[in-house]
Design a protein around this motif. Structure first.
Motif, PDB file in Angstrom:
ATOM      1  N   HIS A   1       0.881  -1.118  -0.022  1.00 22.53           N
ATOM      2  CA  HIS A   1      -0.105  -0.078  -0.288  1.00 22.53           C
ATOM      3  C   HIS A   1       0.972   1.368  -0.045  1.00 22.53           C
ATOM      4  N   ALA A   2       2.008   1.249   0.752  1.00 20.42           N
ATOM      5  CA  ALA A   2       2.815   2.344   0.999  1.00 20.42           C
ATOM      6  C   ALA A   2       3.466   2.624  -0.302  1.00 20.42           C
ATOM      7  N   GLU A   3       4.126   1.659  -1.065  1.00 20.81           N
ATOM      8  CA  GLU A   3       4.647   1.843  -2.216  1.00 20.81           C
ATOM      9  C   GLU A   3       3.930   2.336  -3.425  1.00 20.81           C
ATOM     10  N   HIS A   4       2.722   1.914  -3.435  1.00 17.86           N
ATOM     11  CA  HIS A   4       1.530   2.509  -4.180  1.00 17.86           C
ATOM     12  C   HIS A   4       1.335   3.863  -3.940  1.00 17.86           C
ATOM     13  N   ALA A   5       1.182   4.288  -2.593  1.00 16.56           N
ATOM     14  CA  ALA A   5       0.714   5.795  -2.365  1.00 16.56           C
ATOM     15  C   ALA A   5       2.166   6.551  -2.652  1.00 16.56           C
ATOM     16  N   ALA A   6       3.166   6.158  -2.786  1.00 20.45           N
ATOM     17  CA  ALA A   6       4.668   6.918  -2.751  1.00 20.45           C
ATOM     18  C   ALA A   6       4.762   7.053  -4.309  1.00 20.45           C
ATOM     19  N   ASN A   7       4.762   5.970  -5.178  1.00 19.13           N
ATOM     20  CA  ASN A   7       5.097   5.854  -6.465  1.00 19.13           C
ATOM     21  C   ASN A   7       4.253   5.562  -7.651  1.00 19.13           C
ATOM     22  N   GLY A   8       3.075   5.116  -7.260  1.00 16.75           N
ATOM     23  CA  GLY A   8       1.927   4.563  -7.957  1.00 16.75           C
ATOM     24  C   GLY A   8       2.451   3.122  -8.571  1.00 16.75           C
ATOM     25  N   THR A   9       3.053   2.469  -7.904  1.00 18.93           N
ATOM     26  CA  THR A   9       3.398   1.108  -8.763  1.00 18.93           C
ATOM     27  C   THR A   9       2.754   0.053  -7.800  1.00 18.93           C
ATOM     28  N   LEU A  10       2.439  -0.954  -8.491  1.00 19.15           N
ATOM     29  CA  LEU A  10       1.672  -2.285  -7.779  1.00 19.15           C
ATOM     30  C   LEU A  10       3.080  -3.163  -7.596  1.00 19.15           C
ATOM     31  N   ALA A  11       3.515  -3.399  -6.454  1.00 18.70           N
ATOM     32  CA  ALA A  11       4.740  -4.364  -6.254  1.00 18.70           C
ATOM     33  C   ALA A  11       4.358  -5.600  -5.860  1.00 18.70           C
ATOM     34  N   ALA A  12       3.140  -6.103  -5.916  1.00 21.96           N
ATOM     35  CA  ALA A  12       2.840  -7.538  -5.350  1.00 21.96           C
ATOM     36  C   ALA A  12       3.718  -8.551  -6.298  1.00 21.96           C
ATOM     37  N   PRO A  13       4.171  -9.448  -5.885  1.00 24.59           N
ATOM     38  CA  PRO A  13       5.178 -10.385  -6.801  1.00 24.59           C
ATOM     39  C   PRO A  13       4.295 -11.507  -7.188  1.00 24.59           C
ATOM     40  N   ALA A  14       2.941 -11.727  -6.624  1.00 22.34           N
ATOM     41  CA  ALA A  14       2.133 -12.736  -7.279  1.00 22.34           C
ATOM     42  C   ALA A  14       0.685 -12.458  -7.038  1.00 22.34           C
ATOM     43  N   PRO A  15      -0.131 -13.260  -7.729  1.00 28.50           N
ATOM     44  CA  PRO A  15      -1.421 -12.983  -7.835  1.00 28.50           C
ATOM     45  C   PRO A  15      -1.949 -13.061  -6.161  1.00 28.50           C
ATOM     46  N   GLU A  16      -1.698 -13.920  -5.229  1.00 30.34           N
ATOM     47  CA  GLU A  16      -1.996 -14.122  -4.093  1.00 30.34           C
ATOM     48  C   GLU A  16      -1.677 -13.013  -3.233  1.00 30.34           C
ATOM     49  N   ALA A  17      -0.467 -12.647  -3.365  1.00 34.64           N
ATOM     50  CA  ALA A  17      -0.147 -11.095  -2.634  1.00 34.64           C
ATOM     51  C   ALA A  17      -0.968 -10.245  -3.059  1.00 34.64           C
ATOM     52  N   LEU A  18      -1.190  -9.747  -4.190  1.00 39.66           N
ATOM     53  CA  LEU A  18      -1.955  -8.822  -4.701  1.00 39.66           C
ATOM     54  C   LEU A  18      -3.432  -9.069  -4.013  1.00 39.66           C
ATOM     55  N   MET A  19      -4.137 -10.068  -4.041  1.00 37.35           N
ATOM     56  CA  MET A  19      -5.354 -10.520  -3.701  1.00 37.35           C
ATOM     57  C   MET A  19      -5.300 -10.179  -2.137  1.00 37.35           C
ATOM     58  N   ARG A  20      -4.478 -10.737  -1.423  1.00 41.97           N
ATOM     59  CA  ARG A  20      -4.255 -10.281   0.093  1.00 41.97           C
ATOM     60  C   ARG A  20      -4.110  -8.870   0.253  1.00 41.97           C
ATOM     61  N   SER A  21      -3.360  -8.181  -0.428  1.00 37.96           N
ATOM     62  CA  SER A  21      -3.340  -6.509  -0.356  1.00 37.96           C
ATOM     63  C   SER A  21      -4.818  -5.931  -0.643  1.00 37.96           C
ATOM     64  N   ARG A  22      -5.503  -6.552  -1.494  1.00 33.91           N
ATOM     65  CA  ARG A  22      -6.605  -6.058  -1.984  1.00 33.91           C
ATOM     66  C   ARG A  22      -7.741  -6.190  -0.861  1.00 33.91           C
TER      67      ARG A  22
END
Length: 132
Positions: free
Chosen positions: A23-44
């Motif tokens: 969340h912080a990386e996205h807020a700081a520079n607009g990138t999505l840094a999740a390394p895999a689908p599960e990590a993105l799903m958990r962050s969502r």
């Protein structure tokens, strides 16, 4: 949420070293840094818990992304996330089956979904899902 609090996604890690980092990386520079689908799903999921609508919209694939997200209903409480399985179909496509539990107005709810994810330009995005 404090960075040392348990992460809402259900992993036994502090928020700051788990979904909070994404969340912080996205807020700081607009990138999505999740390394895999599960990590993105958990962050969502964590973003739903914390009402981080900008992150939710940014992590939603442009082909299926809504124009806006309504705020959560007053009194909605997220109770937990259970990832049933996670799989890569190839280097740029993955699925995650999960159950998210919530409570609203004294009633328990379950969201059971098999979500589809795609990677573009090195970033994973949620595309859509099938409810069970």
């Amino acid at each position: 949420m404090n960075v040392s609090d348990p992460c809402p996604c259900g992993l036994a890690r502090a928020y700051g070293s788990c979904c909070g980092r994404l969340h912080a990386e996205h807020a700081a520079n607009g990138t999505l840094a999740a390394p895999a689908p599960e990590a993105l799903m958990r962050s969502r999921y964590a973003a739903f818990v914390l009402d981080l609508r900008p992150y939710l919209l940014a992590s939603w694939h442009a082909s299926t992304r809504p124009a806006d997200l309504e705020p959560p209903e007053p009194g909605l409480k997220w109770l937990g996330l259970d990832v049933k399985r996670s799989a890569l179909q190839d280097a740029d496509h993955g699925t995650v089956e999960f159950v998210a539990r919530s409570k609203l107005a004294g009633r328990a709810h379950r969201l059971h979904e098999v979500s589809r994810f795609v990677r573009e330009r090195g970033e994973w995005f949620y595309v859509d899902g099938d409810l069970s």
